[in-house]
Scaffold this motif. Structure first.
Motif, PDB file in Angstrom:
ATOM      1  N   GLU A 290      23.368   6.248  -1.512  1.00 31.42           N
ATOM      2  CA  GLU A 290      24.344   5.738  -2.471  1.00 31.42           C
ATOM      3  C   GLU A 290      24.983   4.467  -1.944  1.00 31.42           C
ATOM      4  OE1 GLU A 290      27.044   8.843  -3.693  1.00 31.42           O
ATOM      5  OE2 GLU A 290      25.339  10.241  -3.722  1.00 31.42           O
ATOM      6  N   SER A 291      25.112   3.466  -2.804  1.00 32.26           N
ATOM      7  CA  SER A 291      25.935   2.315  -2.425  1.00 32.26           C
ATOM      8  C   SER A 291      26.940   2.070  -3.552  1.00 32.26           C
ATOM      9  CB  SER A 291      25.067   1.101  -2.099  1.00 32.26           C
ATOM     10  OG  SER A 291      24.038   0.971  -3.041  1.00 32.26           O
ATOM     11  N   LYS A 292      27.536   0.902  -3.578  1.00 33.62           N
ATOM     12  CA  LYS A 292      28.698   0.722  -4.459  1.00 33.62           C
ATOM     13  C   LYS A 292      28.429   1.081  -5.936  1.00 33.62           C
ATOM     14  CE  LYS A 292      32.555  -2.357  -4.477  1.00 33.62           C
ATOM     15  NZ  LYS A 292      32.726  -3.765  -4.804  1.00 33.62           N
ATOM     16  N   ASN A 293      27.553   0.276  -6.577  1.00 34.41           N
ATOM     17  CA  ASN A 293      27.325   0.546  -8.005  1.00 34.41           C
ATOM     18  C   ASN A 293      25.958   1.139  -8.296  1.00 34.41           C
ATOM     19  OD1 ASN A 293      29.805  -0.595  -8.721  1.00 34.41           O
ATOM     20  ND2 ASN A 293      28.890  -2.629  -8.454  1.00 34.41           N
ATOM     21  N   THR A 294      25.124   1.136  -7.267  1.00 32.89           N
ATOM     22  CA  THR A 294      23.763   1.612  -7.516  1.00 32.89           C
ATOM     23  C   THR A 294      23.430   2.766  -6.574  1.00 32.89           C
ATOM     24  OG1 THR A 294      22.781   0.120  -5.923  1.00 32.89           O
ATOM     25  CG2 THR A 294      22.925  -0.683  -8.196  1.00 32.89           C
ATOM     26  N   THR A 295      22.405   3.511  -6.960  1.00 34.36           N
ATOM     27  CA  THR A 295      21.931   4.600  -6.104  1.00 34.36           C
ATOM     28  C   THR A 295      20.429   4.449  -5.953  1.00 34.36           C
ATOM     29  OG1 THR A 295      23.694   6.028  -6.871  1.00 34.36           O
ATOM     30  CG2 THR A 295      21.808   7.118  -5.870  1.00 34.36           C
ATOM     31  N   GLN A 296      19.943   4.728  -4.735  1.00 32.69           N
ATOM     32  CA  GLN A 296      18.505   4.672  -4.502  1.00 32.69           C
ATOM     33  C   GLN A 296      17.977   6.072  -4.266  1.00 32.69           C
ATOM     34  OE1 GLN A 296      18.846   1.927  -1.167  1.00 32.69           O
ATOM     35  NE2 GLN A 296      17.678   0.436  -2.328  1.00 32.69           N
ATOM     36  N   PHE A 297      16.785   6.308  -4.794  1.00 32.76           N
ATOM     37  CA  PHE A 297      16.118   7.600  -4.612  1.00 32.76           C
ATOM     38  C   PHE A 297      14.734   7.367  -4.051  1.00 32.76           C
ATOM     39  CE2 PHE A 297      18.956   8.315  -8.168  1.00 32.76           C
ATOM     40  CZ  PHE A 297      19.538   9.519  -7.811  1.00 32.76           C
ATOM     41  N   VAL A 298      14.289   8.293  -3.235  1.00 31.66           N
ATOM     42  CA  VAL A 298      12.904   8.202  -2.764  1.00 31.66           C
ATOM     43  C   VAL A 298      12.136   9.393  -3.329  1.00 31.66           C
ATOM     44  CG1 VAL A 298      11.368   8.121  -0.767  1.00 31.66           C
ATOM     45  CG2 VAL A 298      13.633   7.063  -0.648  1.00 31.66           C
ATOM     46  N   VAL A 299      11.038   9.080  -3.994  1.00 32.25           N
ATOM     47  CA  VAL A 299      10.138  10.140  -4.501  1.00 32.25           C
ATOM     48  C   VAL A 299       8.707   9.733  -4.139  1.00 32.25           C
ATOM     49  CG1 VAL A 299      11.607  10.807  -6.459  1.00 32.25           C
ATOM     50  CG2 VAL A 299       9.833   9.076  -6.784  1.00 32.25           C
ATOM     51  N   LYS A 300       7.795  10.680  -4.242  1.00 28.95           N
ATOM     52  CA  LYS A 300       6.391  10.339  -4.016  1.00 28.95           C
ATOM     53  C   LYS A 300       5.927   9.380  -5.097  1.00 28.95           C
ATOM     54  CE  LYS A 300       4.454  14.059  -1.407  1.00 28.95           C
ATOM     55  NZ  LYS A 300       3.843  15.370  -1.403  1.00 28.95           N
ATOM     56  N   TYR A 301       5.035   8.482  -4.724  1.00 24.83           N
ATOM     57  CA  TYR A 301       4.538   7.497  -5.681  1.00 24.83           C
ATOM     58  C   TYR A 301       3.964   8.190  -6.926  1.00 24.83           C
ATOM     59  CZ  TYR A 301       1.820   3.835  -7.827  1.00 24.83           C
ATOM     60  OH  TYR A 301       1.304   2.964  -8.745  1.00 24.83           O
ATOM     61  N   ALA A 302       3.197   9.266  -6.691  1.00 23.16           N
ATOM     62  CA  ALA A 302       2.564   9.969  -7.819  1.00 23.16           C
ATOM     63  C   ALA A 302       3.628  10.517  -8.776  1.00 23.16           C
ATOM     64  CB  ALA A 302       1.688  11.094  -7.297  1.00 23.16           C
ATOM     65  N   ASP A 303       4.778  10.926  -8.225  1.00 19.25           N
ATOM     66  CA  ASP A 303       5.855  11.427  -9.083  1.00 19.25           C
ATOM     67  C   ASP A 303       6.537  10.280  -9.831  1.00 19.25           C
ATOM     68  OD1 ASP A 303       5.458  14.073  -8.468  1.00 19.25           O
ATOM     69  OD2 ASP A 303       6.867  14.085  -6.797  1.00 19.25           O
ATOM     70  N   TYR A 304       6.612   9.129  -9.164  1.00 19.84           N
ATOM     71  CA  TYR A 304       7.227   7.960  -9.808  1.00 19.84           C
ATOM     72  C   TYR A 304       6.464   7.594 -11.085  1.00 19.84           C
ATOM     73  CZ  TYR A 304       8.399   3.119 -10.749  1.00 19.84           C
ATOM     74  OH  TYR A 304       8.764   1.959 -11.374  1.00 19.84           O
ATOM     75  N   ILE A 305       5.140   7.723 -11.026  1.00 21.16           N
ATOM     76  CA  ILE A 305       4.314   7.398 -12.199  1.00 21.16           C
ATOM     77  C   ILE A 305       4.744   8.262 -13.396  1.00 21.16           C
ATOM     78  CG2 ILE A 305       1.911   7.405 -13.103  1.00 21.16           C
ATOM     79  CD1 ILE A 305       2.448   5.253 -11.026  1.00 21.16           C
ATOM     80  N   LYS A 306       5.066   9.525 -13.125  1.00 21.48           N
ATOM     81  CA  LYS A 306       5.531  10.402 -14.214  1.00 21.48           C
ATOM     82  C   LYS A 306       6.930   9.990 -14.680  1.00 21.48           C
ATOM     83  CE  LYS A 306       3.363  14.401 -12.068  1.00 21.48           C
ATOM     84  NZ  LYS A 306       3.708  15.593 -11.292  1.00 21.48           N
ATOM     85  N   LEU A 307       7.782   9.712 -13.689  1.00 21.99           N
ATOM     86  CA  LEU A 307       9.179   9.390 -13.972  1.00 21.99           C
ATOM     87  C   LEU A 307       9.310   8.076 -14.748  1.00 21.99           C
ATOM     88  CD1 LEU A 307      11.681  10.933 -13.140  1.00 21.99           C
ATOM     89  CD2 LEU A 307      11.782   9.589 -11.039  1.00 21.99           C
ATOM     90  N   LYS A 308       8.397   7.155 -14.424  1.00 25.43           N
ATOM     91  CA  LYS A 308       8.427   5.816 -15.011  1.00 25.43           C
ATOM     92  C   LYS A 308       8.329   5.871 -16.538  1.00 25.43           C
ATOM     93  CE  LYS A 308       5.864   1.656 -14.202  1.00 25.43           C
ATOM     94  NZ  LYS A 308       4.616   1.182 -13.645  1.00 25.43           N
ATOM     95  N   LEU A 309       7.630   6.896 -17.020  1.00 29.12           N
ATOM     96  CA  LEU A 309       7.465   7.017 -18.467  1.00 29.12           C
ATOM     97  C   LEU A 309       8.798   7.280 -19.159  1.00 29.12           C
ATOM     98  CD1 LEU A 309       4.268   9.302 -18.533  1.00 29.12           C
ATOM     99  CD2 LEU A 309       4.366   6.819 -18.829  1.00 29.12           C
TER     100      LEU A 309
END
Ligand code: ASP
Ligand code: MG
Length: 388
Positions: A290-309
């Protein structure tokens, strides 16, 4: 007196060609001729599962999960039949079984199922008839009879779980390296083979990306005290590495590498909806920063492909990262020292996290070789001699 049972699992490279399958058959026959019952678990031939995934993705970037399992389970069926034919030709009675035929029942979670039960009666009968039983790894059926798969690398879990249910004397995981190394020897040439490693350290290594054993297989072996050995199909002289012991020793046991991870940055107001999507799609979040206004998440690339939709381009930025984790007792690990040494070497640390038995740094993929070698040099080469 009942013969002891040995479970042997052979990975993709080991069954990757008809020539290699002959080498696999030799190990099986040796165990059988030594007076054991032998149950074998096979993976798909090297590259086969990737080929099938690729075919499916040419049709749909997120293929129907049930049908993907039907497709992927075919890979292991090819190897099991070829191996049974080889053993038959050599004069040994062998029978291949799919996960369903082996009565491996899993939960409903397609593509990442968990084994819930195995009715071993049929397998025991075959073993008692002196058959070599060959089971397709990585697959089972759910309570509806639909084929499920256990997640990439899942054949180890099939083998260890069968070994547990059948009370095997040892579960031997045959692969193309001759044991468990302090780091991937293809990346760190100085990596040392561990003759033994305790379950806790192995679990942490597998959790942080070491591919040598599928994480659920380590957890199962620890819980049910399954004697577990990793050894090479191709190097006969080596006894490999033995996973044993519930107590983690002091010191650093290895460096685990996790590639193909995606760092997603979103506006903090969108966290709740992203978490809901991850929950719905069964996506695991590896890290949250977590930072001030944004949050970063790490997921597996293969999961990102699903999430991206479900995420619009405007709502997020994403980049590939690799995670490198020092595993062991954290007493001698200093965050400041790691940060200082990596920045002296011009490495940009994207973020780092400290856990009870590990320290992870996230870096750009192109820096993996450099960082893995630096950390290995500090924490393993200059520390204890591990090979006993
Ligand atoms: N064939 C599957 C995979 O490539 C399972 C395994 O090899 O363990 O992930
Ligand atoms: Mg594997």
């Amino acid at each position: 007196m009942k013969k002891p049972l040995i479970v042997q699992k052979f990975g993709g490279t080991s069954v990757g060609s008809v020539e290699n399958i002959q080498k696999v058959a030799k190990h099986i026959i040796e165990a059988k001729d030594d007076g054991n019952q032998v149950l074998v678990v096979v993976s798909a031939m090297a590259g086969e599962t990737n080929r099938l995934v690729d075919l499916a993705q040419q049709i749909d970037s997120v293929p129907n999960a049930r049908e993907l399992d039907v497709l992927l389970s075919a890979g292991e069926q090819i190897s099991m039949a070829l191996l049974a034919m080889t053993l038959n030709k050599l004069g040994y009675a062998a029978r291949s079984l799919t996960g369903g035929q082996a009565k491996i029942v899993t939960d409903e979670k397609h593509n990442n199922a968990t084994i819930e039960d195995i009715d071993t009666q049929g397998i025991r009968t075959l073993l008692d008839q002196e058959q070599i039983v060959i089971v397709a790894g990585f697959q089972g059926v759910n309570r509806n009879g639909d084929i499920t798969t256990l997640g990439r690398g899942g054949s180890d879990t099939t083998a260890v779980t069968l070994a547990g249910y059948l009370g095997a004397r040892e579960c031997q995981i045959f692969t193309d390296v001759d044991g468990i190394y302090t780091c991937d020897p293809k990346i760190v040439h100085q990596a040392k083979k561990l003759s033994t490693i305790d379950f806790l350290s192995m679990e942490e290594m597998a959790k942080r990306g070491a591919k040598v054993l599928h994480l659920p297989s380590v957890k199962y072996a620890q819980k049910h005290n399954v004697p577990l050995r990793v050894l090479s199909t191709f190097k006969n002289s080596s006894k490999g590495s033995f996973v044993t012991g519930q107590q983690a020793p002091d010191g650093i046991c290895g460096i685990a590498l996790q590639d193909e991870m995606q760092l997603i940055e979103i506006d903090s107001t969108l966290i709740a909806s992203l978490l809901a999507q991850c929950h719905m799609l069964g996506i695991a979040i590896w890290n949250t920063i977590e930072s001030k206004n944004t949050t970063q998440f790490v997921v597996k690339y293969a999961d990102y492909i699903k999430l991206k939709l479900t995420l619009s381009e405007k709502e997020h930025t994403a980049s590939l990262v690799n995670l490198i984790t020092v595993v062991g007792s954290m007493k001698e690990v200093s965050e400041d020292k790691i940060r200082a040494i990596l920045s002296e070497n011009g490495v940009k640390i994207i973020f780092y996290t400290l856990n009870i038995r590990s320290f992870t740094v996230a870096i750009r993929p192109e820096e993996v070789d450099k960082v893995a070698n630096i950390l290995h040099d500090i924490y393993i080469d200059s520390a204890v001699v591990i090979e006993r």
